[in-house]
Design an enzyme around this catalytic site. Structure first.
Site, PDB file in Angstrom:
ATOM      1  N   GLY A 154       0.777  -1.251   0.061  1.00  0.00           N
ATOM      2  CA  GLY A 154       0.144  -0.009   0.099  1.00  0.00           C
ATOM      3  C   GLY A 154       0.726   1.293   0.151  1.00  0.00           C
ATOM      4  O   GLY A 154       2.062   1.100   0.094  1.00  0.00           O
ATOM      5  N   CYS A 155       0.228   2.351  -0.152  1.00  0.00           N
ATOM      6  CA  CYS A 155       0.972   3.483  -0.229  1.00  0.00           C
ATOM      7  C   CYS A 155       1.552   4.264   0.896  1.00  0.00           C
ATOM      8  O   CYS A 155       2.609   4.298   0.997  1.00  0.00           O
ATOM      9  CB  CYS A 155      -0.065   4.709  -0.980  1.00  0.00           C
ATOM     10  SG  CYS A 155      -1.546   5.092  -0.183  1.00  0.00           S
TER      11      CYS A 155
END
Length: 330
Positions: A154-155
């Site tokens: 994920g970011c």
């Protein structure tokens, strides 16, 4: 020449990685796909994103016939789809022998017990999950090179883990505190009231309950306090992280720890200088800045990435290049 199919190409991340792969001399796009009931099927990608007018491809509905064509002609599949969609598609393409690079969270946890709580589904592909590798490119390259099931991080975890993993051995039992702000593109392309122009503002969300918290904790090997914020800008993430380090730790120890990135051309580390989002937007880079107070033992690290690039599409491309043994440093 590696032929890459991109599923979920109408979203921000899918369109971004389509552009990146299109620019690669050693890769070609096998096709751009959307769901069979998508309102975007049949449209040119450039109709949705005029900036990508150089990509002369239309969005094809992912029918059963299209899936068979992908298996017959593609070397790899990129999934820029919702977690519940990726769950099944990733397993199916993996079982057909293709390399899968999944940008959702459907394969990021090795523990099946995590999925009902954080993603709302029971994971039914335990063997595929057991084979999955967490695609944090600078840290897991050997595993990425040999696995055909890559769960792209994920970011927020990308920004946080790049900052924290070098100093993990210096941490105490006091939980790291991560406050991170993301641009509105992190919420996706679908129209929502809270991301509309007149409503968006700087606000925390998912407090003490965001699914990226256990992802960060699992990969770091230590629990963390993570609070994400929605910012009133389009793209980018800035994470500010506060940790207490073990007694006796010096600034030299920290400097030595971050030397692990000396050969990582996409990561820049500076002491007593802090990045801003504009430094990294539209790039694959991660900029780190840190400052240490030896008296209190507290270290503050700032980590800046583009949420659609290093936080998603360009990291997926890094993983593809690592897997197929291509240069990653541009």
């Amino acid at each position: 020449m590696k032929n890459i199919a991109i599923i979920g190409a109408s979203g921000y991340t899918g369109a971004q990685i389509s552009s990146l792969i299109n620019a690669e001399s050693t890769m070609s796009i096998q096709g751009l796909y959307v769901s069979e009931n998508s309102l975007d099927k049949g449209k040119a990608l450039s109709d949705l994103y005029p900036a990508y007018s150089h990509i002369d491809l239309c969005l094809t509905p992912l029918t059963d016939d299209a899936k068979q064509t992908i298996v017959a002609t593609a070397d790899a599949v990129v999934l820029a789809t919702d977690h519940g969609v990726s769950l099944h598609l990733a397993a199916w393409f993996y079982q057909q022998g293709l390399a899968v690079f999944d940008l959702s969270g459907a394969y990021r946890f090795s523990d099946v017990a995590q999925y009902p709580k954080w993603y709302g589904f029971t994971h039914e592909y335990s063997q595929v999950l057991a084979d999955a590798v967490y695609g944090l490119a600078e840290w897991n390259a050997p595993q990425i090179a040999t696995s055909k099931m890559i769960a792209v991080p994920g970011c927020y975890p990308t920004a946080s883990l790049i900052a924290l993993k070098p100093v993990a051995h210096l941490l105490t039992d006091i939980l790291p505190v991560i406050n991170a702000v993301s641009g509105v593109t992190g919420a996706g392309r679908k129209a929502q009231l809270h991301t509309s122009f007149c409503e968006v503002s700087l606000t925390p969300y998912g407090v003490l309950g965001h699914r990226h918290q256990p992802e960060i904790a699992t990969q770091l090997g230590q629990e963390v306090i993570f609070t994400p914020h929605l910012g009133n800008f389009k793209r980018g993430i800035l994470a500010t992280i506060t940790v207490q380090l073990a007694a006796g730790t010096t600034a030299s120890d920290i400097e030595k720890a971050y030397q692990c990135y000396d050969s990582a051309e996409l990561i820049t580390v500076k002491q007593n200088q802090f990045p801003k989002v504009d430094d990294v937007v539209q790039t694959a880079n991660c900029h780190l800045g840190w400052k240490f107070d030896e008296q209190s033992g507290y270290l503050v690290i700032a980590s800046a990435i583009d949420n659609l690039m290093k936080g998603a599409a360009s990291q997926a491309l890094q993983c593809i290049k690592i897997h197929f043994n291509a240069s990653v440093n541009h």
